[in-house]
Scaffold this motif. Sequence first.
Motif, PDB file in Angstrom:
ATOM      1  N   GLY A 105      -2.566   0.712   0.979  1.00  0.00           N
ATOM      2  CA  GLY A 105      -3.180   0.437  -0.319  1.00  0.00           C
ATOM      3  C   GLY A 105      -2.752  -0.902  -0.889  1.00  0.00           C
ATOM      4  N   MET A 106      -1.473  -1.227  -0.743  1.00  0.00           N
ATOM      5  CA  MET A 106      -0.975  -2.506  -1.252  1.00  0.00           C
ATOM      6  C   MET A 106      -1.622  -3.669  -0.501  1.00  0.00           C
ATOM      7  SD  MET A 106       0.701  -4.487  -3.237  1.00  0.00           S
ATOM      8  CE  MET A 106       1.656  -3.345  -4.212  1.00  0.00           C
ATOM      9  N   LEU A 107      -1.731  -3.554   0.815  1.00  0.00           N
ATOM     10  CA  LEU A 107      -2.337  -4.633   1.581  1.00  0.00           C
ATOM     11  C   LEU A 107      -3.806  -4.817   1.195  1.00  0.00           C
ATOM     12  CD1 LEU A 107      -2.016  -6.830   3.676  1.00  0.00           C
ATOM     13  CD2 LEU A 107      -2.487  -5.129   5.448  1.00  0.00           C
ATOM     14  N   ALA A 108      -4.518  -3.717   0.982  1.00  0.00           N
ATOM     15  CA  ALA A 108      -5.909  -3.821   0.536  1.00  0.00           C
ATOM     16  C   ALA A 108      -5.994  -4.547  -0.806  1.00  0.00           C
ATOM     17  CB  ALA A 108      -6.535  -2.435   0.436  1.00  0.00           C
ATOM     18  N   LEU A 109      -5.078  -4.244  -1.712  1.00  0.00           N
ATOM     19  CA  LEU A 109      -5.044  -4.918  -3.012  1.00  0.00           C
ATOM     20  C   LEU A 109      -4.769  -6.413  -2.847  1.00  0.00           C
ATOM     21  CD1 LEU A 109      -4.997  -4.768  -6.151  1.00  0.00           C
ATOM     22  CD2 LEU A 109      -2.524  -4.433  -5.941  1.00  0.00           C
ATOM     23  N   LEU A 110      -3.802  -6.739  -2.023  1.00  0.00           N
ATOM     24  CA  LEU A 110      -3.446  -8.137  -1.808  1.00  0.00           C
ATOM     25  C   LEU A 110      -4.600  -8.924  -1.194  1.00  0.00           C
ATOM     26  CD1 LEU A 110       0.149  -7.519  -0.423  1.00  0.00           C
ATOM     27  CD2 LEU A 110      -0.439  -8.366  -2.715  1.00  0.00           C
ATOM     28  N   TYR A 112     -11.392  -3.435  -8.034  1.00  0.00           N
ATOM     29  CA  TYR A 112     -11.352  -4.869  -8.310  1.00  0.00           C
ATOM     30  C   TYR A 112     -12.389  -5.600  -7.467  1.00  0.00           C
ATOM     31  CZ  TYR A 112      -9.565  -9.620  -8.899  1.00  0.00           C
ATOM     32  OH  TYR A 112      -9.463 -10.958  -9.170  1.00  0.00           O
ATOM     33  N   ASP A 113     -12.397  -5.302  -6.192  1.00  0.00           N
ATOM     34  CA  ASP A 113     -13.309  -5.989  -5.286  1.00  0.00           C
ATOM     35  C   ASP A 113     -14.770  -5.613  -5.557  1.00  0.00           C
ATOM     36  OD1 ASP A 113     -13.408  -7.832  -3.004  1.00  0.00           O
ATOM     37  OD2 ASP A 113     -14.238  -6.127  -1.928  1.00  0.00           O
ATOM     38  N   SER A 116      -7.740  -8.237  -1.571  1.00  0.00           N
ATOM     39  CA  SER A 116      -8.802  -8.382  -2.576  1.00  0.00           C
ATOM     40  C   SER A 116      -8.493  -9.477  -3.588  1.00  0.00           C
ATOM     41  CB  SER A 116      -9.059  -7.044  -3.289  1.00  0.00           C
ATOM     42  OG  SER A 116      -8.026  -6.738  -4.212  1.00  0.00           O
ATOM     43  N   MET A 117      -7.212  -9.824  -3.754  1.00  0.00           N
ATOM     44  CA  MET A 117      -6.827 -10.804  -4.774  1.00  0.00           C
ATOM     45  C   MET A 117      -6.281 -12.097  -4.210  1.00  0.00           C
ATOM     46  SD  MET A 117      -5.010  -8.447  -7.638  1.00  0.00           S
ATOM     47  CE  MET A 117      -5.991  -7.316  -8.595  1.00  0.00           C
ATOM     48  N   CYS A 118      -6.210 -12.236  -2.900  1.00  0.00           N
ATOM     49  CA  CYS A 118      -5.460 -13.360  -2.321  1.00  0.00           C
ATOM     50  C   CYS A 118      -6.075 -14.735  -2.559  1.00  0.00           C
ATOM     51  CB  CYS A 118      -5.213 -13.135  -0.839  1.00  0.00           C
ATOM     52  SG  CYS A 118      -6.672 -13.223   0.203  1.00  0.00           S
TER      53      CYS A 118
END
Length: 195
Positions: free
Chosen positions: A65-70, A6-7, A72-74
């Motif tokens: 992994g979840m924190l990295a996703l969050l 995503y990022d 990238s989308m925050c």
Amino acid sequence: AFAIGYDSFYNYILAQENGEEHLKDLRDAAYNLLMVPFYKAYCGMSSEPYCITVQDNFTGVCSGGMLALLISMCDDGDHEEMIAYLMENTMKTLQITAVLLYPDGGYYESVGYSRYMTTNVTIALLGMKHSFGSYYGLDEVRGFAEYGYSLTFLQSTHTNVTYHDGSRVYVDYADVPPREIWAYLFDDPMQAALA
């Protein structure tokens, strides 16, 4: 992987025809497939994913992994309340990972699982450093910032040299070295030299 994709491709997708719609579709997929199950687990509405409390490598793998996703989308405007709630709770779950490296950065499941556990945590830490300028106290947990020192990496927390689940694991570890990144993250020249 979702966070990195995503990022990494955000600007490319955005530049395409209907790029904003495609990005929203990706955010909605992440919300439904990844964020909602974590939310239910944190709220006690589900036993899945159990990785929010377990005392092994999965706290780092899943929550990192979840924190990295969050991260990238925050700042994209969708699902802000969910992202804020999950970000707070995944940081708390990463405290379990930090404590597992107590007292000297060694990890009880040893080499293979140590690398497995910290790969996503490393991505999350890079995101925290560059997005927030803080590790929110994780770096203060004894042993956490020392992860990756060569000698403690090769042993469990019981000081036994071990190659649990690994034939070439230590050699392969040098190819994708979280320990070198941690040396940068925690400004540790000794660790950088050892890496």
